[in-house]
Design a protein around this motif. Structure first.
Motif, PDB file in Angstrom:
ATOM      1  N   LEU A  20       6.616  -4.153  13.787  1.00 43.20           N
ATOM      2  CA  LEU A  20       7.385  -4.896  12.799  1.00 43.20           C
ATOM      3  C   LEU A  20       8.751  -4.227  12.688  1.00 43.20           C
ATOM      4  CD1 LEU A  20       4.549  -5.262  10.153  1.00 43.20           C
ATOM      5  CD2 LEU A  20       5.388  -7.022  11.730  1.00 43.20           C
ATOM      6  N   TRP A  70      -1.097  -4.417  17.919  1.00 41.14           N
ATOM      7  CA  TRP A  70      -0.104  -3.745  17.082  1.00 41.14           C
ATOM      8  C   TRP A  70       0.016  -2.306  17.556  1.00 41.14           C
ATOM      9  CZ3 TRP A  70       2.812  -6.879  14.584  1.00 41.14           C
ATOM     10  CH2 TRP A  70       2.319  -8.072  14.092  1.00 41.14           C
ATOM     11  N   ILE A  80       3.062  -1.613   7.314  1.00 44.60           N
ATOM     12  CA  ILE A  80       3.607  -2.512   6.294  1.00 44.60           C
ATOM     13  C   ILE A  80       4.231  -1.759   5.123  1.00 44.60           C
ATOM     14  CG2 ILE A  80       2.995  -4.277   4.593  1.00 44.60           C
ATOM     15  CD1 ILE A  80       1.194  -5.528   6.754  1.00 44.60           C
ATOM     16  N   LEU A 127      -2.462 -13.302   5.657  1.00 40.08           N
ATOM     17  CA  LEU A 127      -1.549 -12.874   6.712  1.00 40.08           C
ATOM     18  C   LEU A 127      -2.021 -13.553   7.987  1.00 40.08           C
ATOM     19  CD1 LEU A 127       0.854 -10.948   7.278  1.00 40.08           C
ATOM     20  CD2 LEU A 127      -0.815  -9.208   7.875  1.00 40.08           C
ATOM     21  N   GLU A 128      -1.512 -14.758   8.212  1.00 40.58           N
ATOM     22  CA  GLU A 128      -1.999 -15.498   9.366  1.00 40.58           C
ATOM     23  C   GLU A 128      -0.856 -16.111  10.148  1.00 40.58           C
ATOM     24  OE1 GLU A 128      -3.217 -19.919   7.893  1.00 40.58           O
ATOM     25  OE2 GLU A 128      -4.668 -18.347   7.484  1.00 40.58           O
ATOM     26  N   SER A 129      -1.149 -16.381  11.398  1.00 39.66           N
ATOM     27  CA  SER A 129      -0.126 -16.966  12.272  1.00 39.66           C
ATOM     28  C   SER A 129      -0.717 -18.075  13.121  1.00 39.66           C
ATOM     29  CB  SER A 129       0.472 -15.890  13.175  1.00 39.66           C
ATOM     30  OG  SER A 129      -0.520 -15.405  14.064  1.00 39.66           O
ATOM     31  N   VAL A 184       4.125 -18.404  10.522  1.00 35.99           N
ATOM     32  CA  VAL A 184       3.280 -17.366   9.942  1.00 35.99           C
ATOM     33  C   VAL A 184       3.294 -17.586   8.435  1.00 35.99           C
ATOM     34  CG1 VAL A 184       3.754 -15.703  11.774  1.00 35.99           C
ATOM     35  CG2 VAL A 184       5.083 -15.619   9.678  1.00 35.99           C
ATOM     36  N   LEU A 232       2.396 -15.587   4.747  1.00 34.05           N
ATOM     37  CA  LEU A 232       2.126 -14.331   4.051  1.00 34.05           C
ATOM     38  C   LEU A 232       1.910 -14.658   2.586  1.00 34.05           C
ATOM     39  CD1 LEU A 232       2.236 -11.178   3.725  1.00 34.05           C
ATOM     40  CD2 LEU A 232       4.694 -11.449   3.425  1.00 34.05           C
ATOM     41  N   PHE A 256       6.596 -12.334  11.205  1.00 38.49           N
ATOM     42  CA  PHE A 256       5.956 -11.487  10.195  1.00 38.49           C
ATOM     43  C   PHE A 256       6.973 -10.546   9.570  1.00 38.49           C
ATOM     44  CE2 PHE A 256       1.504 -12.014  12.060  1.00 38.49           C
ATOM     45  CZ  PHE A 256       1.044 -12.727  10.968  1.00 38.49           C
ATOM     46  N   SER A 257       7.870  -9.985  10.368  1.00 38.85           N
ATOM     47  CA  SER A 257       8.910  -9.085   9.849  1.00 38.85           C
ATOM     48  C   SER A 257       9.809  -9.823   8.857  1.00 38.85           C
ATOM     49  CB  SER A 257       9.749  -8.516  10.997  1.00 38.85           C
ATOM     50  OG  SER A 257       8.959  -7.720  11.852  1.00 38.85           O
TER      51      SER A 257
END
Length: 193
Positions: free
Chosen positions: A31, A81, A89, A128-130, A136, A138, A174-175
């Protein structure tokens, strides 16, 4: 004996061939903190500790997890990751909060003791899904704790578009979602003053 040794030779060749084959290439993702739009005057002088951060067990793993149907996900063994999200995070949120607050005294919870910080930000990420190539999502709840029993709570549901079909685009989305969460937490911190 020749009849038995021929099948054994075939098995040995197959085993040797499979031992020499290459395993799939693994790609690692991280991230990245947001780039602040403009420099903020140093307005927040109190120390802030971010964390701990909880995340859903579904994504609490090294592999990227993506939604492929409403009730089905895929765990991507060759896309991982670079470090556990539970560690990355809080550090990313602290990196995003610092410039937004105009402060160099914002830390992930493992970098400073809770006693040394005047404010503590606890974050519970509930979603937290994509969906690769789409978006995505959050979902998070947070609590800002100050001196004594002072506290302020917040909640956010953030959706970011995934710009591209590669998994790197998922990590970038996500970032951006975490940067948007940092902006909302910043408002809670500034209201605490």
């Amino acid at each position: 004996m020749r009849r038995i040794s021929a099948p054994l030779a075939v098995v040995a060749v197959l085993l040797l061939g499979s031992a020499c084959s290459r395993s799939p290439r693994v790609t690692f993702y991280t991230l990245t903190p947001a780039t602040p739009a403009a420099a903020v005057q140093n307005t927040f002088s109190s120390a802030v500790a971010v964390g701990p951060v909880t995340i859903p067990e579904l994504v609490n793993r090294p592999q990227l997890v993506v939604r492929v149907a409403p009730n089905r996900v895929a765990v991507l063994e060759s896309h991982r990751w670079a470090e556990p999200l539970k560690n990355e995070i809080p550090r990313l949120l602290a990196q995003d909060l610092g410039p937004l607050l105009g402060s160099s005294r914002v830390y992930a919870y493992d970098q400073v003791s809770a006693a040394a910080a005047q404010y503590r930000v606890l974050v519970d990420i509930v979603r937290l899904e994509s969906v690769p190539g789409e978006s995505v999502t959050l979902g998070a709840n947070w609590v800002v704790r100050g001196a004594g029993n002072a506290r302020r709570e917040g909640r956010a549901e953030i959706r970011e578009q995934v710009t591209g079909s590669e998994y790197e685009a998922v990590a970038a989305a996500f970032s951006r979602a975490l940067a948007a969460l940092s902006a909302q937490i910043t408002k809670s911190l500034l209201e605490r003053r």
